[in-house]
Design an enzyme around this catalytic site. Structure first.
Site, PDB file in Angstrom:
ATOM      1  N   GLU A 172      10.160 -37.914  -7.719  1.00 16.22           N
ATOM      2  CA  GLU A 172       9.229 -38.503  -6.753  1.00 16.22           C
ATOM      3  C   GLU A 172       8.172 -39.280  -7.530  1.00 16.22           C
ATOM      4  O   GLU A 172       7.126 -38.748  -7.888  1.00 16.22           O
ATOM      5  CB  GLU A 172       8.571 -37.402  -5.907  1.00 16.22           C
ATOM      6  CG  GLU A 172       9.559 -36.580  -5.089  1.00 16.22           C
ATOM      7  CD  GLU A 172       8.935 -35.311  -4.525  1.00 16.22           C
ATOM      8  OE1 GLU A 172       7.744 -35.052  -4.802  1.00 16.22           O
ATOM      9  OE2 GLU A 172       9.640 -34.560  -3.832  1.00 16.22           O
ATOM     10  N   ASP A 199      14.588 -26.002  -1.332  1.00 21.83           N
ATOM     11  CA  ASP A 199      13.513 -26.769  -1.953  1.00 21.83           C
ATOM     12  C   ASP A 199      13.217 -26.265  -3.365  1.00 21.83           C
ATOM     13  O   ASP A 199      13.591 -25.169  -3.747  1.00 21.83           O
ATOM     14  CB  ASP A 199      12.262 -26.645  -1.068  1.00 21.83           C
ATOM     15  CG  ASP A 199      11.287 -27.789  -1.236  1.00 21.83           C
ATOM     16  OD1 ASP A 199      11.438 -28.583  -2.183  1.00 21.83           O
ATOM     17  OD2 ASP A 199      10.365 -27.886  -0.410  1.00 21.83           O
ATOM     18  N   GLU A 218      15.809 -35.327  -0.366  1.00 22.17           N
ATOM     19  CA  GLU A 218      14.489 -35.913  -0.621  1.00 22.17           C
ATOM     20  C   GLU A 218      14.614 -36.820  -1.843  1.00 22.17           C
ATOM     21  O   GLU A 218      15.246 -37.856  -1.765  1.00 22.17           O
ATOM     22  CB  GLU A 218      13.458 -34.800  -0.828  1.00 22.17           C
ATOM     23  CG  GLU A 218      12.022 -35.284  -0.780  1.00 22.17           C
ATOM     24  CD  GLU A 218      11.042 -34.158  -1.025  1.00 22.17           C
ATOM     25  OE1 GLU A 218       9.929 -34.229  -0.483  1.00 22.17           O
ATOM     26  OE2 GLU A 218      11.372 -33.217  -1.767  1.00 22.17           O
ATOM     27  N   GLU A 269       4.565 -36.811   2.578  1.00 21.08           N
ATOM     28  CA  GLU A 269       3.733 -35.681   2.201  1.00 21.08           C
ATOM     29  C   GLU A 269       2.654 -36.066   1.194  1.00 21.08           C
ATOM     30  O   GLU A 269       1.602 -35.431   1.137  1.00 21.08           O
ATOM     31  CB  GLU A 269       4.589 -34.550   1.640  1.00 21.08           C
ATOM     32  CG  GLU A 269       5.319 -34.898   0.361  1.00 21.08           C
ATOM     33  CD  GLU A 269       6.203 -33.767  -0.140  1.00 21.08           C
ATOM     34  OE1 GLU A 269       6.217 -32.693   0.499  1.00 21.08           O
ATOM     35  OE2 GLU A 269       6.877 -33.951  -1.169  1.00 21.08           O
TER      36      GLU A 269
END
Length: 657
Positions: A172, A410, A459, A465
């Site tokens: 990310e 996750d 993801e 988020e």
């Protein structure tokens, strides 16, 4: 389905001298060319429209026992074929019928290694294969990509974590635009990496069909080149405690993988485009992946799901104390039913993260399961990957008893060989129970969603988020994702924030999370981003106050028969048109600056369409929540001017009359 085999000379030409051997492989339309050199070392170069974009780049694989592809390199056999067929996607992320047309050249060497090259009209790929009877230990892979001088790149540079090596990442990051030669060997990034050559050719560098092998990172070289980098096998692990514990590697081996000796290794992939708009709908990574291991997929149900974690269940105008409790989840179920969602997510907190059977005492699962069933809404569950792995069999059986057919796991944050195999283990176990799975804290799918279509999304993207604790999720970043991360498969951005602010007014506030975009850009993400299981992250209490807006959002499909990119420029704008049945949906996003566009509807089949347009309101440059919804009737061949505010967007829904 049709398949053609053409004579070798139509696919490649080669010449041999005492000094060197060179082979040539052309794309079906003859505009992309791979040149391969096989004397002493194996190298390849790439040309587009007769212009070189990749200089001679090395390919090698070294095994324990002093065996390698480059050692005693002697070509003994060449096989070629040309394929033209249709892949029917079990879960049509961007289109249902996918043309798969390529020319292929397989080179077999005396040392029991082989390399397969493919040339498509929109990219090239290669993979190494081995044919040893016994298992092998891979000590090193050389995957070099030497671009021409003055190449630029959009690079997701990994920020090293304290007390962990560079290969621990949630995948990310932002995509800053840099000169390729400015990246040193200390700069690591994950793929896809998007490059732009001096002659204007875009190249997205990634991989496909990753199995029983570590994922390919890339690192700089101080030159116009990127080098493959791979996490070594984890010998020892330790648990890092916290709210969401996870296993990290404390000691790595001096090798990458122990694996079968007779196998294919992952494809190294270069997606190629001459224009920005040729990139977002490129599904070459999917085409290269292994076909589905799941034959009957009627139980896989794409759709839309709510999620409460990002807004911290900060509801309002309700007669109960909001939080992780039965009343709040019943509220979400009612919201989903009213506005066309087919499921809700019970995110982190419904159980102890370390034990899925220690349910939050504020939740009565029997009551929720019965209520959801009565309302016709599915319940989906969050899990911690470490816990799911330990309790896998019993947890999946419990989920089935509750009627749960979709779960999230996750905090994985790795892609070494052991972790890559974890994805396969979880997907296979879920498939046996007919449960869909979404991985978070995860590397991009890289074709895994074709092989295991129950892994419906992942993801591996800097998404909504981040608005809760940073200012990273800018409109420019949002308009970069379709040209970078999305090329490796569907992504869970979790759009739909209903609290919207201009960048000047934006503040990261936990519990009152806002976007740095207009409301309409949040809406457009549901059309622009590939995701068969779109997750709505907005506050339902706000949604109840805007039924017309929510009715529009709730009507969107999440799988598509056709996708057309109408306009696009990396980090600046994108307009995507998608078809589901006879209806069309068009989403547009602006990357920071206002712009005016005209949508030409000549791509529509003939006929009349009921049009619903949601666009930025006249004051959205000051108040990003401002929007207007208009309705009309239009015909194929007509046009529509639309103004996008800074950080703005729009959606047009066209229902065939």
């Amino acid at each position: 389905m049709k398949r053609f085999f053409l004579p070798c000379i139509a696919i490649f030409t080669g010449f041999i001298t005492n000094a060197q051997q060179k082979l040539r492989l052309l794309s079906p339309d003859n505009t992309i060319r791979i040149e391969i050199q096989t004397v002493n070392r194996l190298c390849f170069s790439v040309f587009v429209d007769d212009k070189k974009i990749l200089n001679e780049s090395e390919i090698d694989l070294k095994l324990a026992g002093d065996r390698s592809l480059s050692r005693d390199l002697k070509l003994i056999k060449e096989n070629s074929r040309s394929v033209d067929e249709i892949i029917v996607a079990q879960v049509p992320v961007s289109r249902k019928n996918i043309p798969d047309k390529f020319n292929e050249l397989s080179l077999q060497f005396k040392n029991r290694f082989a390399v397969i090259f493919r040339a498509y009209d929109d990219g090239i790929s290669y993979r190494i294969s081995t044919s040893f009877n016994d298992s092998i230990i891979v000590s090193q892979e050389t995957a070099a990509f030497r671009f021409t001088q003055k190449t630029h790149a959009y690079v997701p540079l990994i920020q090293k974590r304290e007390d962990q090596d560079i290969f621990h990442t949630s995948f990310e990051e932002l995509y800053p635009y840099k000169m390729l030669d400015s990246l040193s060997d200390k700069d690591y990034m994950y793929s896809p990496v998007l490059l732009k050559t001096p002659n204007g050719i875009f190249v997205a560098l990634t991989e496909s069909d990753l199995d029983d092998y570590p994922g390919m990172f890339l690192r700089g070289t101080g030159m116009d080149a990127l080098q493959g980098a791979f996490a070594a096998y984890p010998l020892e692990e330790k648990m890092v405690d916290g709210d969401y514990p996870e296993m990290v590697v404390s000691k790595r081996a001096d090798y990458l993988a122990k694996t079968k000796g007779n196998r294919n290794f992952p494809w190294r992939v270069l997606l190629i485009a001459r224009q920005d708009k040729d990139l977002p709908a490129n599904d070459l990574v999917y085409r290269l992946a292994s076909p589905s291991t799941i034959k009957e997929t009627g139980w896989i149900h794409p759709g839309k799901c709510t999620d409460e974690w990002i807004i911290d269940i900060n509801l309002f105008h309700v007669p109960f104390r909001s939080g992780i409790n039965t009343e709040s989840y019943k509220y979400y179920i009612d919201f989903a039913k009213r506005f066309g969602f087919n499921r809700i997510m019970m995110d982190a907190g419904w159980s102890d993260a370390r034990d899925l059977f220690k349910i939050n005492p504020q939740i009565n699962m029997d009551t929720l399961v019965a209520y959801a069933k009565m309302r016709g809404i599915g319940i989906s569950m969050w899990t911690l990957s470490m816990t799911l792995d330990r309790q896998l069999d019993s947890a999946l059986k419990q989920f089935k008893r509750w009627g749960v057919d979709f779960i999230m796991t996750d905090f994985i944050d790795r892609d070494d060989q052991k972790t890559v195999n974890f994805y396969k283990k979880i997907a296979e176990a879920c498939a046996k129970e007919k449960i869909m799975i979404m991985f978070h804290g995860a590397y991009p799918p890289k074709g895994f969603n074709r092989t295991y279509p129950n892994n419906i999304t992942r993801e591996g993207v800097l998404g909504s988020e981040y608005n809760a604790w940073s200012d990273k999720s800018t409109a420019a970043h949002n308009c970069t994702i379709p040209f970078t991360r999305m090329l490796a498969g569907p992504l869970d951005y979790e759009p739909g924030l209903l609290d919207n602010a201009t960048p000047k007014m934006f503040r990261p506030i936990w519990g009152k999370v806002m976007s740095q975009t207009t409301r309409c850009q949040q809406l457009a993400m549901f059309i622009v981003y590939d995701n068969p299981m779109q997750i709505f992250s907005g506050n339902p209490s706000q949604g109840w106050m805007e039924p017309e807006f929510m009715d529009l959002l709730g009507s969107f499909p999440t799988v598509w028969d056709t996708t057309i990119i109408l306009q696009a420029k990396v980090a600046e704008q994108i307009i995507t048109a998608r078809c589901n049945g006879n209806n069309w949906y068009i989403g547009g996003m602006a990357g920071g600056k206002a712009y005016d566009c005209v949508i030409d509807f000549s791509f529509l089949p003939s006929g009349k369409y009921k049009a619903t347009v949601c666009r930025d309101g006249i004051n959205s440059d000051r108040n990003a929540m401002d929007y207007i919804i208009e309705k009309s009737v239009l015909e194929s061949g007509s046009s529509m001017p639309i103004h996008l505010a800074p950080d703005g967007g729009f959606v047009v829904r066209l229902l065939k009359e």
